[in-house]
Design a protein around this motif. Sequence first.
Motif, PDB file in Angstrom:
ATOM      1  N   GLY A 126       0.799  -1.216   0.000  1.00 21.07           N
ATOM      2  CA  GLY A 126       0.000   0.000   0.000  1.00 21.07           C
ATOM      3  C   GLY A 126       0.829   1.261   0.000  1.00 21.07           C
ATOM      4  O   GLY A 126       2.004   1.263   0.362  1.00 21.07           O
ATOM      5  N   GLU A 127       0.191   2.298  -0.465  1.00 16.43           N
ATOM      6  CA  GLU A 127       0.817   3.608  -0.489  1.00 16.43           C
ATOM      7  C   GLU A 127      -0.072   4.586   0.258  1.00 16.43           C
ATOM      8  O   GLU A 127      -1.257   4.341   0.456  1.00 16.43           O
ATOM      9  CB  GLU A 127       0.999   4.094  -1.935  1.00 16.43           C
ATOM     10  CG  GLU A 127       2.001   3.278  -2.728  1.00 16.43           C
ATOM     11  CD  GLU A 127       2.117   3.771  -4.165  1.00 16.43           C
ATOM     12  OE1 GLU A 127       3.235   3.796  -4.676  1.00 16.43           O
ATOM     13  OE2 GLU A 127       1.064   4.125  -4.763  1.00 16.43           O
ATOM     14  N   GLN A 128       0.510   5.686   0.658  1.00 20.10           N
ATOM     15  CA  GLN A 128      -0.221   6.740   1.354  1.00 20.10           C
ATOM     16  C   GLN A 128      -0.337   7.917   0.400  1.00 20.10           C
ATOM     17  O   GLN A 128       0.675   8.437  -0.071  1.00 20.10           O
ATOM     18  CB  GLN A 128       0.543   7.162   2.609  1.00 20.10           C
ATOM     19  CG  GLN A 128      -0.144   8.228   3.421  1.00 20.10           C
ATOM     20  CD  GLN A 128      -1.252   7.669   4.279  1.00 20.10           C
ATOM     21  OE1 GLN A 128      -1.130   6.568   4.822  1.00 20.10           O
ATOM     22  NE2 GLN A 128      -2.326   8.409   4.409  1.00 20.10           N
ATOM     23  N   ALA A 129      -1.557   8.327   0.095  1.00 22.48           N
ATOM     24  CA  ALA A 129      -1.759   9.500  -0.750  1.00 22.48           C
ATOM     25  C   ALA A 129      -1.624  10.750   0.112  1.00 22.48           C
ATOM     26  O   ALA A 129      -2.249  10.861   1.159  1.00 22.48           O
ATOM     27  CB  ALA A 129      -3.134   9.459  -1.399  1.00 22.48           C
ATOM     28  N   VAL A 130      -0.766  11.643  -0.336  1.00 27.24           N
ATOM     29  CA  VAL A 130      -0.586  12.928   0.330  1.00 27.24           C
ATOM     30  C   VAL A 130      -0.685  13.978  -0.772  1.00 27.24           C
ATOM     31  O   VAL A 130       0.238  14.139  -1.564  1.00 27.24           O
ATOM     32  CB  VAL A 130       0.773  13.026   1.062  1.00 27.24           C
ATOM     33  CG1 VAL A 130       0.936  14.390   1.690  1.00 27.24           C
ATOM     34  CG2 VAL A 130       0.903  11.926   2.105  1.00 27.24           C
ATOM     35  N   GLY A 131      -1.809  14.647  -0.815  1.00 25.19           N
ATOM     36  CA  GLY A 131      -2.062  15.562  -1.930  1.00 25.19           C
ATOM     37  C   GLY A 131      -2.096  14.758  -3.218  1.00 25.19           C
ATOM     38  O   GLY A 131      -2.774  13.739  -3.320  1.00 25.19           O
ATOM     39  N   SER A 132      -1.332  15.192  -4.197  1.00 23.51           N
ATOM     40  CA  SER A 132      -1.298  14.477  -5.482  1.00 23.51           C
ATOM     41  C   SER A 132      -0.148  13.481  -5.553  1.00 23.51           C
ATOM     42  O   SER A 132       0.051  12.840  -6.573  1.00 23.51           O
ATOM     43  CB  SER A 132      -1.169  15.493  -6.620  1.00 23.51           C
ATOM     44  OG  SER A 132       0.056  16.202  -6.491  1.00 23.51           O
ATOM     45  N   LYS A 133       0.606  13.328  -4.457  1.00 21.04           N
ATOM     46  CA  LYS A 133       1.773  12.445  -4.457  1.00 21.04           C
ATOM     47  C   LYS A 133       1.487  11.169  -3.672  1.00 21.04           C
ATOM     48  O   LYS A 133       0.706  11.153  -2.730  1.00 21.04           O
ATOM     49  CB  LYS A 133       2.980  13.160  -3.857  1.00 21.04           C
ATOM     50  CG  LYS A 133       3.391  14.380  -4.658  1.00 21.04           C
ATOM     51  CD  LYS A 133       4.565  15.076  -4.009  1.00 21.04           C
ATOM     52  CE  LYS A 133       4.970  16.287  -4.835  1.00 21.04           C
ATOM     53  NZ  LYS A 133       6.048  17.031  -4.212  1.00 21.04           N
ATOM     54  N   LYS A 134       2.161  10.101  -4.075  1.00 22.98           N
ATOM     55  CA  LYS A 134       2.060   8.811  -3.383  1.00 22.98           C
ATOM     56  C   LYS A 134       3.360   8.574  -2.624  1.00 22.98           C
ATOM     57  O   LYS A 134       4.456   8.768  -3.153  1.00 22.98           O
ATOM     58  CB  LYS A 134       1.849   7.673  -4.383  1.00 22.98           C
ATOM     59  CG  LYS A 134       0.611   7.813  -5.229  1.00 22.98           C
ATOM     60  CD  LYS A 134      -0.617   7.494  -4.438  1.00 22.98           C
ATOM     61  CE  LYS A 134      -1.825   7.502  -5.377  1.00 22.98           C
ATOM     62  NZ  LYS A 134      -3.053   7.519  -4.681  1.00 22.98           N
ATOM     63  N   TRP A 135       3.219   8.149  -1.391  1.00 19.41           N
ATOM     64  CA  TRP A 135       4.365   7.834  -0.531  1.00 19.41           C
ATOM     65  C   TRP A 135       4.322   6.347  -0.211  1.00 19.41           C
ATOM     66  O   TRP A 135       3.245   5.800   0.062  1.00 19.41           O
ATOM     67  CB  TRP A 135       4.293   8.627   0.767  1.00 19.41           C
ATOM     68  CG  TRP A 135       4.459  10.109   0.617  1.00 19.41           C
ATOM     69  CD1 TRP A 135       3.612  10.967  -0.023  1.00 19.41           C
ATOM     70  CD2 TRP A 135       5.523  10.903   1.134  1.00 19.41           C
ATOM     71  NE1 TRP A 135       4.089  12.246   0.073  1.00 19.41           N
ATOM     72  CE2 TRP A 135       5.258  12.241   0.780  1.00 19.41           C
ATOM     73  CE3 TRP A 135       6.667  10.615   1.875  1.00 19.41           C
ATOM     74  CZ2 TRP A 135       6.096  13.287   1.131  1.00 19.41           C
ATOM     75  CZ3 TRP A 135       7.504  11.658   2.233  1.00 19.41           C
ATOM     76  CH2 TRP A 135       7.224  12.975   1.856  1.00 19.41           C
ATOM     77  N   ASP A 136       5.477   5.693  -0.195  1.00 21.43           N
ATOM     78  CA  ASP A 136       5.564   4.288   0.195  1.00 21.43           C
ATOM     79  C   ASP A 136       5.455   4.185   1.708  1.00 21.43           C
ATOM     80  O   ASP A 136       5.968   5.035   2.445  1.00 21.43           O
ATOM     81  CB  ASP A 136       6.895   3.673  -0.262  1.00 21.43           C
ATOM     82  CG  ASP A 136       6.988   3.571  -1.774  1.00 21.43           C
ATOM     83  OD1 ASP A 136       5.967   3.305  -2.424  1.00 21.43           O
ATOM     84  OD2 ASP A 136       8.104   3.764  -2.303  1.00 21.43           O
ATOM     85  N   ARG A 137       4.796   3.126   2.171  1.00 20.02           N
ATOM     86  CA  ARG A 137       4.674   2.870   3.619  1.00 20.02           C
ATOM     87  C   ARG A 137       5.738   1.872   4.062  1.00 20.02           C
ATOM     88  O   ARG A 137       5.990   0.878   3.386  1.00 20.02           O
ATOM     89  CB  ARG A 137       3.304   2.293   3.947  1.00 20.02           C
ATOM     90  CG  ARG A 137       2.186   3.276   3.885  1.00 20.02           C
ATOM     91  CD  ARG A 137       0.887   2.577   4.246  1.00 20.02           C
ATOM     92  NE  ARG A 137      -0.180   3.544   4.393  1.00 20.02           N
ATOM     93  CZ  ARG A 137      -1.174   3.420   5.246  1.00 20.02           C
ATOM     94  NH1 ARG A 137      -1.259   2.355   6.024  1.00 20.02           N
ATOM     95  NH2 ARG A 137      -2.101   4.341   5.321  1.00 20.02           N
ATOM     96  N   TYR A 138       6.300   2.138   5.227  1.00 18.03           N
ATOM     97  CA  TYR A 138       7.255   1.247   5.868  1.00 18.03           C
ATOM     98  C   TYR A 138       6.780   1.007   7.285  1.00 18.03           C
ATOM     99  O   TYR A 138       6.183   1.889   7.916  1.00 18.03           O
ATOM    100  CB  TYR A 138       8.656   1.874   5.913  1.00 18.03           C
ATOM    101  CG  TYR A 138       9.418   1.783   4.614  1.00 18.03           C
ATOM    102  CD1 TYR A 138      10.539   0.972   4.498  1.00 18.03           C
ATOM    103  CD2 TYR A 138       9.027   2.504   3.499  1.00 18.03           C
ATOM    104  CE1 TYR A 138      11.249   0.887   3.307  1.00 18.03           C
ATOM    105  CE2 TYR A 138       9.728   2.424   2.308  1.00 18.03           C
ATOM    106  CZ  TYR A 138      10.830   1.618   2.221  1.00 18.03           C
ATOM    107  OH  TYR A 138      11.533   1.530   1.045  1.00 18.03           O
TER     108      TYR A 138
END
Length: 178
Positions: A126-138
């Motif tokens: 899964g990824e975390q949506a922050v605004g229009s960007k996707k961040w990888d979860r650790y």
Amino acid sequence: MRGRQTVRDMVLSLAVIGVVVAAVYFFIPHDDSQSAQQNAVKTVDYRVEVATARRAAPYAVAAPEGLPKTWRATSVSYRASEDGKGGAWHLGMLDPEQQYASIEQSDAPARKFIQDVTLGASKVQGEQAVGSKKWDRYQGDTYRALVRTEPGVTTVITGTAPYGRLADLAAALVAKKG
């Protein structure tokens, strides 16, 4: 008869010590409240350090703008490297629930940097949506993290705060080059 006196004396001595300890506890002021715990952690002003880091770093340094006052900065540093690669920016904070969250950035090799600042966390689904960007979860034993790798810089939002709070911090980031 002599053996009984020493046991009796020891019990009396322990009783006297117990009375002294109880008196110290009840008569010397101490504060166990939540506000005392919050005030125990020193808040720092990071404005000068972020301006300095933005001038020195070879990448755009990210710092939060517009966070509520309930977020408190507790530590800040920028460490330049000898060869101009691997400089590291750090801003540690406490969120409104007194959970730790930090911004970590570097142009060092991403894999080692992520392992170091997340204390060995591993990438999870899964990824975390922050605004229009996707961040990888650790997720790790100690910290969880949101990671974004871009050309020339890796940004890690890590700490004991839940993913939602880490995402709040990530959303407040403004990256600038000074």
